[in-house]
Motif scaffolding. Structure first.
Motif, short mmCIF file in Angstrom:
data_model
loop_
_atom_site.label_atom_id
_atom_site.label_comp_id
_atom_site.label_asym_id
_atom_site.label_seq_id
_atom_site.Cartn_x
_atom_site.Cartn_y
_atom_site.Cartn_z
N UNK A 442 13.06 -46.39 13.78
CA UNK A 442 13.34 -47.82 13.78
C UNK A 442 14.85 -48.05 13.66
N UNK A 443 15.31 -49.17 14.20
CA UNK A 443 16.72 -49.52 14.06
C UNK A 443 17.24 -50.27 15.27
N UNK A 444 18.28 -51.05 15.05
CA UNK A 444 18.89 -51.80 16.15
C UNK A 444 19.91 -51.00 16.91
N UNK A 445 20.51 -50.01 16.26
CA UNK A 445 21.53 -49.17 16.89
C UNK A 445 21.32 -47.73 16.45
N UNK A 446 21.15 -46.85 17.44
CA UNK A 446 20.97 -45.42 17.14
C UNK A 446 22.34 -44.75 17.17
N UNK A 447 22.96 -44.68 16.01
CA UNK A 447 24.35 -44.22 15.91
C UNK A 447 24.51 -42.79 16.43
N UNK A 448 23.59 -41.92 16.09
CA UNK A 448 23.69 -40.51 16.48
C UNK A 448 22.78 -40.16 17.66
N UNK A 449 22.32 -41.17 18.36
CA UNK A 449 21.35 -40.94 19.43
C UNK A 449 21.86 -40.09 20.58
N UNK A 450 23.18 -39.96 20.71
CA UNK A 450 23.74 -39.12 21.76
C UNK A 450 24.56 -37.97 21.18
N UNK A 451 24.23 -37.60 19.93
CA UNK A 451 24.95 -36.54 19.22
C UNK A 451 23.98 -35.43 18.85
N UNK A 452 24.27 -34.21 19.32
CA UNK A 452 23.40 -33.07 19.01
C UNK A 452 23.53 -32.69 17.53
N UNK A 453 22.50 -32.01 17.02
CA UNK A 453 22.45 -31.67 15.60
C UNK A 453 23.67 -30.87 15.14
N UNK A 454 24.10 -29.90 15.95
CA UNK A 454 25.26 -29.11 15.54
C UNK A 454 26.53 -29.95 15.56
N UNK A 455 26.57 -30.98 16.40
CA UNK A 455 27.71 -31.89 16.38
C UNK A 455 27.68 -32.77 15.13
N UNK A 456 26.48 -33.07 14.63
CA UNK A 456 26.36 -33.82 13.38
C UNK A 456 27.00 -33.03 12.24
N UNK A 457 26.69 -31.73 12.19
CA UNK A 457 27.32 -30.88 11.16
C UNK A 457 28.83 -30.84 11.32
N UNK A 458 29.29 -30.75 12.56
CA UNK A 458 30.73 -30.72 12.82
C UNK A 458 31.39 -32.03 12.42
N UNK A 459 30.70 -33.16 12.65
CA UNK A 459 31.22 -34.45 12.23
C UNK A 459 31.32 -34.53 10.71
N UNK A 460 30.33 -33.97 10.01
CA UNK A 460 30.36 -33.97 8.54
C UNK A 460 31.59 -33.21 8.04
N UNK A 461 31.90 -32.11 8.68
CA UNK A 461 33.10 -31.34 8.30
C UNK A 461 34.37 -32.10 8.65
N UNK A 462 34.32 -32.89 9.72
CA UNK A 462 35.48 -33.66 10.16
C UNK A 462 35.91 -34.65 9.08
N UNK A 463 34.92 -35.24 8.39
CA UNK A 463 35.24 -36.19 7.32
C UNK A 463 35.96 -35.47 6.18
#
Length: 463
Positions: A442-463
């Motif tokens: 559910x949701x109005x905007x899928x923020x990570x809808x075009x981001x692969x799981x390993x990119x999610x981990x990489x984004x977490x490290x980016x912060x």
């Protein structure tokens, strides 16, 4: 001749705001002493306008805006993008056009030839390709003006039968100018540079390429406007993911330097599919450059989605997992901590560390949060369903009840207080069908809808 590029963020159908920005851009260019200011593709109405162009009132409004803008194009030339009516009986009713405004008049009109009809594009559905080709004469210079896709017909296997610059070269133009609305992808900056440089070297003319910036729901435009001189040298690559204004001297761009040599067999990329070929896919998708760009694209996407929709506050479910954590951090970055609410909704199956991790993240980010246990709600579902489920073993149905309970709570709060619910599912989950309809999807905007799981981990490290 001095030429200014105005890389701006437009809002589809928001004619007042778009007009204000364009006029401000004209005034900035005047202050810099520019002779000509270049805006972007369909800047008058915003890109992509899609079915809005089917409405007569929408097109009438575009022409009204042009009439307003041309009053400011007195001592300066202005190139703006807008739909234009096709006055011929044959073909579709509209062109994707560029207007040259000067001395408070429309001095010229150019129509887009190559209308993309793939990926996120559907221009051929609405617009008629150009019937003819001409340069725009302005202050003693011949301008070869093209629109976005018009310069992308290069390489060994071009998509279209016509290349607009080949039609314009017999008129002996002095400069190439492209008004664009080119969306972001991992390789778009590389391909754009290749396309522009290849044009400069092939046609032996300087080129100014002005791209839009900003997000229109699911499409993010990254800016990165380009200027190359006649020798194939990159003079300027404008800012990415933000508005920018720059001024250039055409005389300087047109100075030939015989000493400049380009390596034989220099590699050019004409499509994003060619970039990264031969590299390790995972390494390419998570490299430092791509993750930095993805971060800025997502922040811009969230911010524009909310501002252009008239909303300011976001809500999401914080599970203590990586997906919701990254979504929450991106939302705070884009909207501010005061505009993000997280709901922690543990059940009897939730681990203590998942709850404590979610709480700690909220404290670190400074956003408001509530801890709402769903145990009693979940138990009431099981009690109600007991006559149907009987003594069957617990499984997927029970797991999904938890996800849907959380979805209901999130939507209840969103509806009550005017929040937009952010979906936290990533592209890997969506691709494999790993999610719960009416629950964590559910949701109005899928923020990570075009981001692969390993990119999610990489984004977490980016912060």
């Amino acid at each position: 001749m001095k030429i200014a590029l105005a890389q701006q963020n437009y809002h589809i159908g928001n004619f007042e705001d778009n007009t204000r920005k364009i006029i401000e851009g004209i005034h900035w260019a005047k202050q810099q002493g520019a002779d000509l200011v270049v805006f972007t593709e369909l800047c008058v109405c915003g890109y992509p306008p899609r079915d809005f162009v089917e409405f007569t009132d929408f097109i009438n409004k575009c022409y009204e805006v042009i009439d307003r803008i041309k009053q400011h194009a007195d001592s300066i030339g202005v190139l703006i993008g807008s739909p234009a009516r096709n006055l011929r009986r044959k073909g579709k009713d509209l062109f994707n056009a560029v207007f040259l405004l000067h001395e408070k008049e429309i001095k010229g009109e150019i129509h887009k030839t190559l209308l993309p009809n793939y990926d996120v594009f559907d221009e051929y559905r609405y617009f008629e390709p150009s019937f003819d080709w001409k340069v725009l004469e302005f202050k003693g210079k011949k301008l070869a003006v093209t629109i976005c896709e018009d310069i992308w017909n290069m390489g060994d296997n071009p998509l279209y039968r016509i290349t607009p610059m080949e039609k314009l070269m017999p008129f002996s133009p002095d400069v190439m100018i492209n008004l664009s609305a080119s969306p972001y992808n991992y390789a778009q900056d590389v391909v754009r540079n290749s396309i522009v440089k290849a044009h400069v070297l092939k046609y032996k003319l300087p080129m100014l390429y002005c791209n839009t910036v900003g997000s229109q729901t699911e499409i993010v435009f990254d800016g990165g406007s380009l200027v190359y001189d006649i020798n194939g040298g990159k003079v300027k690559e404008m800012k990415y993911f933000e508005e920018d204004y720059q001024l250039f001297d055409l005389d300087e761009l047109s100075k030939k330097d015989p000493s400049v040599k380009h390596p034989a067999g220099e590699k050019y990329f004409y499509s994003a599919k060619e970039v990264g070929t031969g590299e390790d896919t995972l390494a390419y998708l998570t490299n430092e450059k791509n993750i930095d760009e993805i971060f800025h694209a997502l922040v811009l996407g969230i911010r524009d989605y909310f501002s252009k929709m008239g909303f300011s506050k976001a809500i999401l479910g914080a599970s203590g997992g990586i997906d919701s954590a990254v979504t929450q951090a991106l939302a705070v970055e884009a909207l501010g901590k005061e505009n993000v609410l997280a709901l922690l909704m543990p059940s009897q199956y939730s681990s203590s560390h998942s709850v404590s991790d979610a709480e700690q993240l909220c404290k670190n980010l400074g956003n408001c949060y509530y801890n709402l246990s769903i145990k009693e709600i979940f138990d009431s579902f099981l009690t109600t369903l007991k006559p149907v489920f009987k003594d069957l073993p617990s499984g997927l149905a029970e797991e999904n009840i938890q996800a849907r309970t959380r979805g209901n709570l999130l939507m209840a709060v969103a509806n009550k207080f005017g929040y937009i619910l952010l979906n936290t599912s990533n592209k890997s989950e969506l691709a494999t069908g790993y999610g719960t309809l009416y629950g964590d999807m559910a949701g109005g905007l899928s923020v990570l809808g075009d981001v692969y799981k390993m990119q999610v981990y990489a984004l977490a490290k980016y912060f």
